[in-house]
Design an enzyme around this catalytic site. Structure first.
Site, mmCIF file in Angstrom:
data_model
loop_
_atom_site.group_PDB
_atom_site.id
_atom_site.type_symbol
_atom_site.label_atom_id
_atom_site.label_comp_id
_atom_site.label_asym_id
_atom_site.label_seq_id
_atom_site.Cartn_x
_atom_site.Cartn_y
_atom_site.Cartn_z
ATOM 1 N N LYS A 231 35.621 65.948 66.244
ATOM 2 C CA LYS A 231 34.799 67.134 66.023
ATOM 3 C C LYS A 231 35.719 68.291 65.698
ATOM 4 O O LYS A 231 36.756 68.481 66.354
ATOM 5 C CB LYS A 231 33.972 67.460 67.278
ATOM 6 C CG LYS A 231 33.059 68.674 67.122
ATOM 7 C CD LYS A 231 32.319 68.963 68.414
ATOM 8 C CE LYS A 231 31.291 70.064 68.235
ATOM 9 N NZ LYS A 231 31.865 71.332 67.751
ATOM 10 N N SER B 33 41.603 72.294 63.641
ATOM 11 C CA SER B 33 42.880 71.556 63.585
ATOM 12 C C SER B 33 43.529 71.404 64.957
ATOM 13 O O SER B 33 44.741 71.231 65.062
ATOM 14 C CB SER B 33 43.862 72.226 62.610
ATOM 15 O OG SER B 33 43.297 72.319 61.315
ATOM 16 N N ARG B 34 42.728 71.494 66.003
ATOM 17 C CA ARG B 34 43.212 71.361 67.387
ATOM 18 C C ARG B 34 44.186 72.467 67.784
ATOM 19 O O ARG B 34 44.908 72.343 68.774
ATOM 20 C CB ARG B 34 43.876 69.987 67.613
ATOM 21 C CG ARG B 34 42.913 68.799 67.456
ATOM 22 C CD ARG B 34 41.785 68.877 68.468
ATOM 23 N NE ARG B 34 40.922 67.715 68.472
ATOM 24 C CZ ARG B 34 39.762 67.633 67.825
ATOM 25 N NH1 ARG B 34 39.345 68.651 67.086
ATOM 26 N NH2 ARG B 34 39.021 66.551 67.903
ATOM 27 N N LEU B 35 44.203 73.560 67.024
ATOM 28 C CA LEU B 35 45.053 74.704 67.388
ATOM 29 C C LEU B 35 44.207 75.683 68.199
ATOM 30 O O LEU B 35 43.938 76.817 67.801
ATOM 31 C CB LEU B 35 45.617 75.364 66.123
ATOM 32 C CG LEU B 35 46.541 74.463 65.290
ATOM 33 C CD1 LEU B 35 47.012 75.182 64.038
ATOM 34 C CD2 LEU B 35 47.742 74.008 66.133
#
Length: 213
Positions: free
Chosen positions: A10, A191-193
């Site tokens: 997600k 982007s999981r940042l």
């Protein structure tokens, strides 16, 4: 048997958490986020939080409880003082709480020392609980092994006859307050940042800092 979940992903893109959007003390930011979760029509039980404790054997355990009060003193929930969580807190009075508002892509983590609230506070909250819940506080030997659900049903019938409409608060039931020394606010990002802002108490002053995701 098993199930492969590696392909489930997600992208978190609903919001961001910049330092400019935070507050000097964590409670104000938490109350803002809690208010937003309460107003969001798609968030169910925004006051639900996971409570983590650690037993004498060093094994952690978690369960979901409901926050019932929060102010400068800490976060309050109510439970059975004979339960597993209570026994673990008696041996190690430190715990962690986590709110996960999935629909808002937000998490709040809180850590600190735990203490019992006053008897007066427990009495006041017990008095406004629904009657069935007040009877239930007597009827359930929380965390104990029971033969079947019929045990609970029989206990409820017996205690309803005994107390009628005015069951008193049991001595084994009441509130706990977690006194925070650390808060972390997590906002999902692309982007999981992810954004992670932590507040930690240092000599009575809240230090605010960003953590890498």
């Amino acid at each position: 048997m098993g199930k492969r979940l590696a392909d489930q992903r997600k992208s978190y893109e609903q919001g961001q958490l910049d330092e400019a959007d935070t507050t000097s003390e964590p409670l104000a930011l938490f109350l803002r986020w809690l208010d937003q979760a309460e107003k969001a029509k798609n968030v169910t039980e925004p006051n639900a939080m996971t409570l983590a404790t650690v037993g004498a054997d060093g094994r952690p355990s978690t369960r979901v409880v409901l926050i019932k009060d929060v102010d400068e003193r800490g976060l309050v929930w109510y439970t059975n003082y004979n339960s597993r969580k209570a026994q673990e807190l008696a041996g190690n009075p430190y715990a962690a709480l986590q709110f996960h508002w999935v629909e808002l892509e937000r998490v709040v983590r809180v850590e600190g020392r735990v203490e019992k609230v006053s008897a007066e506070e427990s009495d006041a909250y017990f008095a406004v609980r629904p009657l069935d819940s007040r009877i239930g506080a007597w009827a359930s030997p929380q965390s104990q092994v029971i033969a079947n659900r019929g045990v609970l049903v029989a206990n409820v019938a017996k205690l309803t006859t005994r107390f009628g409409l005015n069951p008193p608060r049991p001595d084994h039931w009441g509130g706990y307050r977690l006194v925070p020394d650390s808060w972390e606010f997590w906002q999902g990002r692309k982007s999981r940042l992810h954004d992670r802002i932590r507040y930690r108490l240092d000599a009575g002053i809240w230090v605010r800092e960003r953590l890498a995701p």
